[in-house]
Design an enzyme around this catalytic site. Sequence first.
Site, short mmCIF file in Angstrom:
data_model
loop_
_atom_site.label_atom_id
_atom_site.label_comp_id
_atom_site.label_asym_id
_atom_site.label_seq_id
_atom_site.Cartn_x
_atom_site.Cartn_y
_atom_site.Cartn_z
N THR A 117 63.38 40.73 12.05
CA THR A 117 63.07 39.31 11.95
C THR A 117 61.68 39.08 11.35
O THR A 117 60.79 39.92 11.52
CB THR A 117 63.11 38.67 13.36
N TYR A 141 59.91 38.12 21.62
CA TYR A 141 61.06 38.39 20.74
C TYR A 141 60.61 39.22 19.52
O TYR A 141 61.18 40.28 19.23
CB TYR A 141 61.68 37.06 20.29
C1 UD1 Z 1 62.62 31.62 15.03
C2 UD1 Z 1 62.50 33.07 14.68
C3 UD1 Z 1 63.83 33.67 14.35
C4 UD1 Z 1 64.77 33.43 15.52
C5 UD1 Z 1 64.88 31.94 15.70
C6 UD1 Z 1 65.76 31.60 16.88
C7 UD1 Z 1 60.28 33.37 13.84
C8 UD1 Z 1 59.49 33.67 12.65
N1 UD1 Z 1 61.58 33.23 13.59
O1 UD1 Z 1 62.85 30.86 13.87
O2 UD1 Z 1 63.67 35.06 14.14
O3 UD1 Z 1 66.04 33.96 15.26
O4 UD1 Z 1 63.59 31.42 16.01
O5 UD1 Z 1 65.07 31.14 17.96
O6 UD1 Z 1 59.80 33.29 14.94
N2 UD1 Z 1 62.50 22.43 14.63
C9 UD1 Z 1 62.34 21.07 14.89
N3 UD1 Z 1 63.25 20.46 15.70
C10 UD1 Z 1 64.31 21.12 16.26
C11 UD1 Z 1 64.47 22.50 15.98
C12 UD1 Z 1 63.54 23.13 15.16
O7 UD1 Z 1 61.40 20.44 14.43
O8 UD1 Z 1 65.09 20.50 16.99
C13 UD1 Z 1 61.55 23.09 13.73
C14 UD1 Z 1 60.78 24.23 14.37
O9 UD1 Z 1 59.60 23.75 14.95
C15 UD1 Z 1 60.53 25.13 13.16
C16 UD1 Z 1 61.74 24.88 12.24
O10 UD1 Z 1 62.31 23.66 12.69
O11 UD1 Z 1 59.38 24.72 12.49
C17 UD1 Z 1 62.79 25.95 12.31
O12 UD1 Z 1 63.07 26.21 13.71
P1 UD1 Z 1 64.25 27.19 14.19
O13 UD1 Z 1 65.49 26.84 13.46
O14 UD1 Z 1 64.25 27.13 15.68
O15 UD1 Z 1 63.80 28.63 13.70
P2 UD1 Z 1 62.39 29.36 13.83
O16 UD1 Z 1 61.73 28.99 15.10
O17 UD1 Z 1 61.62 29.15 12.57
#
Ligand code: UD1
Length: 329
Positions: A117, A141
Site C-alpha cells: 500500500t 496499517y
Molecule cells: C487509505 C490507505 C489505503 C487503504 C484505505 C482504506 C493510505 C495512503 N491509503 O486510503 O491503503 O486501503 O485507506 O482505509 O493510507 N474522504 C472524505 N470523505 C469520506 C471518505 C473519504 O473526505 O467520506 C477523503 C479522505 O479524507 C481522503 C480521500 O477521501 O482524503 C480518500 O479516502 P479513502 O477512500 O478512505 O482512502 P485513503 O484514506 O486515501
Amino acid sequence: MTRVLVTGGAGYIGSHVVKHLAASGFAPVTLDNLYAGHRWAVTSGELIEADFGDPERMDAILGSGRFEAIIHMAAHIWVGESGKDPAKYYQNNTVGALNLFRIAARHGIRRIVFSSTAAVYGEPDLDPIPEDAPLRPINPYGASKMMAERILADVMAASGGSWMALRYFNVAGADPDGQVGEATPNNSHLVKLACMTAAGLRPRMAIFGRDYPTPDGTCIRDYVHVQDLARAHVDALRHLLDGGASMPLNCGYGHGFSVKEVLDTCRRITGVDFPIVDEPRRPGDPARLVADGRRIREVLGFEPRFDDLDTIVAHAWAWERKLAAMRGA
Ligand code: UD1
C-alpha cells in the site's frame, strides 16, 4: 497452466485478480475466510474456505505441491481501525504473512506477489512518490504492510525465490463486465461511499477537511481503476515466472484528484445531487499522495487502460446499481 493460490481472492481487488488470471491462461485457486469476501465473487477456479493465518492448514494446502506461485492479498485494510486495534493488524498483516511466506518457502514455492500500500510512505516529502522514498508509515496499517514487505524480501532471498510488492494507491471502480465489484463491509472508500450515497443507502457525503495545502483545500489522491490494478498483478506474476527481479512497484497513474473533484464527478456521473457537508480532518490523512508511476511502466511494460476518473466512477456506479438489484432479488 500455472497454478496460483490467491489469498483474499473473494474480496474486492482479489475477485478482479482471479477473473483476470483465468482470462490470461492461469489456473487460480482462491483461499479466503470470507471475513470480508463473498462466495459469489469467485468467478473462476476453486474456493478454499480457510484462514491464511492458520499455519497447520496452510502447511497442508501448500504442501500438496499444487501451487507454483502465490498472490497474497488477504489482509485487514482500514487505517482508522488499525489505530484502534493495532494488534489485529500486526497479527494478520505481519505475523500471518510471515507464517505464510515461511511455509511457502519450506514447500519450494518461489514466486510471491504481495499486496502492499501507499500507506508505507506515510507523509512523504517527495511528490510524486518514487518507490525508493523513505518508508515512514503514520498508522499501524501502513506499518504492518511495511514489515511484511521486508519479511517477504528476506525470506524469499534466503530461499532463492522472488517477489513483487505492489503498493496500491487509491483503488476504485469495478469490473467493466459488471460481474464483480466492491462489496466490502463497513466500507470507508470515497468513491464507493459516494456511489452508495447516490443509490440512497446513505443520507449525505462528508468532506474530511477543507484546509489542506492543496488548490481547493481538500486532499489529493491517485485513483487507480481496479481492472488496471488486476492486470498489474498478472503482469507482475509473469515477470517473476520469466525470471525477473524482485522489487516494490507503485500502482498509481501518477496524477491526482481532490476529494471535491471526485465528489463533483460522482454527482455528475450518477446524476444524483446528493448533499455534501464539511467535517473536520480525519486523523492520519496526508494532504497529497500521488505515485511516481514510471517504474511499473518500465519494468512490466504496464499501460493503463482505464486512466480516466469518469470511467472509474461510471463503473463503480454501474456496479452499485447491480448490487442494489442483487439485494432486491
Ligand atoms: C487509505 C490507505 C489505503 C487503504 C484505505 C482504506 C493510505 C495512503 N491509503 O486510503 O491503503 O486501503 O485507506 O482505509 O493510507 N474522504 C472524505 N470523505 C469520506 C471518505 C473519504 O473526505 O467520506 C477523503 C479522505 O479524507 C481522503 C480521500 O477521501 O482524503 C480518500 O479516502 P479513502 O477512500 O478512505 O482512502 P485513503 O484514506 O486515501
